[in-house]
Design a protein around this motif. Sequence first.
Motif, short mmCIF file in Angstrom:
data_model
loop_
_atom_site.label_atom_id
_atom_site.label_comp_id
_atom_site.label_asym_id
_atom_site.label_seq_id
_atom_site.Cartn_x
_atom_site.Cartn_y
_atom_site.Cartn_z
N THR A 156 -13.40 -12.61 7.90
CA THR A 156 -14.17 -13.18 6.79
C THR A 156 -13.94 -12.36 5.51
N VAL B 175 -25.12 -19.84 0.01
CA VAL B 175 -24.65 -20.78 1.04
C VAL B 175 -25.57 -22.01 1.04
N ILE C 161 -11.88 -13.41 1.77
CA ILE C 161 -12.44 -13.29 0.42
C ILE C 161 -11.60 -12.36 -0.46
N GLY D 297 -23.73 -15.58 10.01
CA GLY D 297 -22.71 -16.52 10.51
C GLY D 297 -21.30 -15.95 10.56
N GLN E 129 -15.31 -25.62 7.30
CA GLN E 129 -16.40 -26.31 6.61
C GLN E 129 -16.04 -26.34 5.13
N PHE F 255 -17.69 -8.72 1.85
CA PHE F 255 -18.47 -9.16 3.01
C PHE F 255 -19.93 -8.85 2.72
P1 AMP Z 1 -16.47 -16.93 9.44
O1 AMP Z 1 -16.21 -18.29 9.96
O2 AMP Z 1 -16.67 -15.90 10.49
O3 AMP Z 1 -15.44 -16.49 8.43
O4 AMP Z 1 -17.88 -16.95 8.70
C1 AMP Z 1 -18.19 -17.89 7.71
C2 AMP Z 1 -19.69 -17.94 7.50
O5 AMP Z 1 -20.17 -16.70 6.99
C3 AMP Z 1 -20.13 -18.96 6.50
O6 AMP Z 1 -20.33 -20.21 7.11
C4 AMP Z 1 -21.43 -18.38 5.97
O7 AMP Z 1 -22.49 -18.66 6.84
C5 AMP Z 1 -21.18 -16.89 6.02
N1 AMP Z 1 -20.65 -16.32 4.75
C6 AMP Z 1 -20.21 -16.99 3.64
N2 AMP Z 1 -19.77 -16.13 2.70
C7 AMP Z 1 -19.93 -14.86 3.22
C8 AMP Z 1 -19.69 -13.55 2.72
N3 AMP Z 1 -19.17 -13.33 1.50
N4 AMP Z 1 -20.01 -12.50 3.52
C9 AMP Z 1 -20.53 -12.70 4.75
N5 AMP Z 1 -20.79 -13.91 5.26
C10 AMP Z 1 -20.49 -14.99 4.52
#
Ligand code: AMP
Length: 298
Positions: A272, A105, A276, A156, A229, A97
């Motif tokens: 989130t 992004v 990952i 986000g 997305q 995270f």
């Molecule tokens: P969520 O829908 O809460 O899982 O958040 C996804 C969003 O977090 C994405 O659209 C990005 O804007 C942002 N994001 C992408 N990769 C990461 C990451 N590794 N750590 C934190 N935020 C991320």
Amino acid sequence: MTRYLLLVILLIGCQNDRLYKETRVAMGTFVEITSAHKEAADIAFKEIKRVEALLSKYDPESEVSRLNRSGTLEASPETFFLVKRSKEFWQASGGAFDITVAPLVDLWGFTDKKYKVPAKEAIENTLKLVGSDKIILREEGNIITFKAAGMKVDLGAIAKGYALDRAKEKLKQAGINSCLLNAGGQISAMGNKFGRPWKIAVRAPRANKPAAYLELKDGSVSTSGDYEQFFLKDNARYAHIIDPKTGYPADSGIISVTVSAADGLTADALSTAIFISGREKGAELIRGFPGAEIKIVN
Ligand code: AMP
Ligand code: MG
């Protein structure tokens, strides 16, 4: 007389069982507020919009945009708190995270919706800007500073959960104790629905599966998935959650993960992170957050 009394009781009962449902667009998604209190929606949306104005990367005047432009910011206590919490989740998740993935992004086209698979070299160069260890936090004055020029943050993955927490707080202050708030993959409940838990549907990640149902009372549920997305290129699916170790969209084998927690911020960040990290590391991560649970993994 008794019959009349019964009718009155019945009518009052019916009146009390009425739910108001309102949907508006906020934080880049449809937000639905359900409550027996007519005024709940206005109170909740006002607060969600306030949080959005602080954190949105699409609003050039937001604190996050100002920080991203100048590399340093005397932030509001709220924004400072969120960046600090994000850094804690970065630490807890072993770097999965990471709000500093923002330049990646952008590079993949998820910000302007002009999706592309970047050149390997561009990914490698952009990775130099990534790493929450490069965010310097000074509690005194709430100062946030980036160590490297060109760094950016993207909240986000945590903002919606936090916004719903704040909205619940505002509702509580207004004397409302029963409400369901649904913002895309993020759902928070206050109290219950006429004595029973709220029943919520969790979207099935691939269309040929029925949605799963969960019961929720006074808690939050967050779903992170590769279907919100994404784009397809040469039969490969590239989704919006980036693995900060590789610079490529996360590829842990998870299609979708649903996490519950007492508060929205925790549920949002963990779903989130687990998307990952994958099942095994995710299960390990969640043990550090008492009360949080992985509900569904696909
Ligand atoms: P969520 O829908 O809460 O899982 O958040 C996804 C969003 O977090 C994405 O659209 C990005 O804007 C942002 N994001 C992408 N990769 C990461 C990451 N590794 N750590 C934190 N935020 C991320
Ligand atoms: Mg999230």
